[in-house]
Motif scaffolding. Structure first.
Motif, mmCIF file in Angstrom:
data_model
loop_
_atom_site.group_PDB
_atom_site.id
_atom_site.type_symbol
_atom_site.label_atom_id
_atom_site.label_comp_id
_atom_site.label_asym_id
_atom_site.label_seq_id
_atom_site.Cartn_x
_atom_site.Cartn_y
_atom_site.Cartn_z
ATOM 1 N N LYS A 1 43.894 43.048 44.486
ATOM 2 C CA LYS A 1 43.585 41.796 43.611
ATOM 3 C C LYS A 1 42.624 42.367 42.575
ATOM 4 C CE LYS A 1 44.239 37.865 46.514
ATOM 5 N NZ LYS A 1 43.882 36.546 47.024
ATOM 6 N N ARG B 1 41.299 44.385 39.368
ATOM 7 C CA ARG B 1 41.707 44.969 38.258
ATOM 8 C C ARG B 1 41.850 46.695 38.424
ATOM 9 N NH1 ARG B 1 37.679 42.894 34.151
ATOM 10 N NH2 ARG B 1 38.036 44.986 33.264
ATOM 11 N N GLU B 2 42.651 47.087 37.941
ATOM 12 C CA GLU B 2 42.857 48.805 38.068
ATOM 13 C C GLU B 2 41.612 49.362 37.446
ATOM 14 O OE1 GLU B 2 46.372 50.166 36.456
ATOM 15 O OE2 GLU B 2 47.734 48.740 37.804
ATOM 16 N N ASP B 3 40.901 48.649 36.329
ATOM 17 C CA ASP B 3 39.731 49.565 35.625
ATOM 18 C C ASP B 3 38.519 49.165 36.429
ATOM 19 O OD1 ASP B 3 40.060 46.943 34.886
ATOM 20 O OD2 ASP B 3 39.087 47.176 32.961
ATOM 21 N N TYR C 1 38.826 40.577 39.144
ATOM 22 C CA TYR C 1 40.316 40.224 39.721
ATOM 23 C C TYR C 1 41.241 40.485 38.481
ATOM 24 C CZ TYR C 1 39.425 38.748 44.531
ATOM 25 O OH TYR C 1 39.090 38.641 45.702
ATOM 26 N N ARG C 2 42.398 40.806 38.664
ATOM 27 C CA ARG C 2 43.421 40.831 37.845
ATOM 28 C C ARG C 2 44.007 39.521 37.397
ATOM 29 N NH1 ARG C 2 47.926 42.120 39.903
ATOM 30 N NH2 ARG C 2 47.462 42.444 42.221
ATOM 31 N N LYS C 3 44.418 39.301 36.174
ATOM 32 C CA LYS C 3 44.848 38.096 35.831
ATOM 33 C C LYS C 3 45.922 37.347 36.685
ATOM 34 C CE LYS C 3 44.209 37.106 30.906
ATOM 35 N NZ LYS C 3 44.492 37.045 29.561
ATOM 36 N N GLU D 1 42.815 35.029 39.675
ATOM 37 C CA GLU D 1 41.474 34.267 39.734
ATOM 38 C C GLU D 1 41.678 33.115 40.925
ATOM 39 O OE1 GLU D 1 43.129 35.370 37.023
ATOM 40 O OE2 GLU D 1 41.829 35.985 35.512
#
Length: 213
Positions: free
Chosen positions: A150, A152-154, A208-210, A213
């Motif tokens: 879940k 984000r990649e960055d 978290y990625r969009k 959340e």
């Protein structure tokens, strides 16, 4: 467990609790060095000889109380639902469990609060070791079996968790200072829990990625 403490566990539960509570009250009030075993036995309604039949000395009693408190803290992690794999839902779950345990054992948490600032050389090493081991083990269990996809990649999950740990520690310090005594947690614990959730929501949106959340 120290073998001498087996004599203590042969007592009926009410008497055990009376001794434990009397000892915690005295250590919270006076600290380790100034705590009076005379006051403890008076409050517990036992003889001084009886106390030292169960515990060799004041330090033995103090260490026993820390171990007893850690056993109560263990209930927090024993109740975690590891099937909940969302990090922030897991934290909310732990916060709710912890709040209920604090309501049930306010004196235990007042005692734990007092040992955080205890500087007596005679017990400092044992405090650091017992509490440090519990914290290390607790954090491992807290983050067990989570869904890291879940994030984000960055966002580096390890650094995110470190930020989260710093936030939790800082928040806890602030709230403990406000509480004064954990006897007050019954009336304001829910507000504290909701305030924590507002901080957690900010971190969740950051990590978290969009859509997650």
């Amino acid at each position: 467990m120290n073998p001498i403490n087996t004599k203590f566990f042969n007592l009926n539960i009410d008497k055990q609790e009376r001794i434990i509570n009397a000892a915690m009250q005295e250590f919270v009030k006076a600290g380790f060095e100034k705590a009076s075993t005379n006051e403890i036995v008076k409050e517990a309604q036992i003889s001084k000889g009886s106390l030292f039949n169960y515990f060799r000395n004041k330090k033995d009693l103090y260490i026993f109380l820390i171990e007893n408190a850690v056993n109560i803290l263990e209930q927090i992690y024993d109740q975690i639902d590891l099937n909940e794999r969302d990090l922030f839902e897991r934290l909310n779950q732990v916060g709710f469990i912890k709040l209920n345990i604090q309501k049930k054992y306010p004196l235990v948490f007042d005692f734990l609060k007092s040992i955080r600032t205890e500087e007596a050389v005679e017990v400092k090493e044992e405090i650091d070791q017992l509490i440090g081991n519990w914290l290390d083990d607790g954090l491992k269990r807290l983050y067990q079996n989570l869904d890291w996809s879940k994030f984000r990649e960055d966002v580096d999950p390890e650094k995110a968790v470190q930020i989260l740990n710093w936030t939790m520690v800082g928040f806890a310090e602030q709230q403990i200072s406000k509480l004064g005594t954990f006897k007050n947690v019954e009336s304001i614990g829910g507000d504290i829990f909701n305030e924590w959730k507002s901080y957690a929501e900010i971190l969740k949106r950051s990590f978290y990625r969009k859509g997650e959340e």
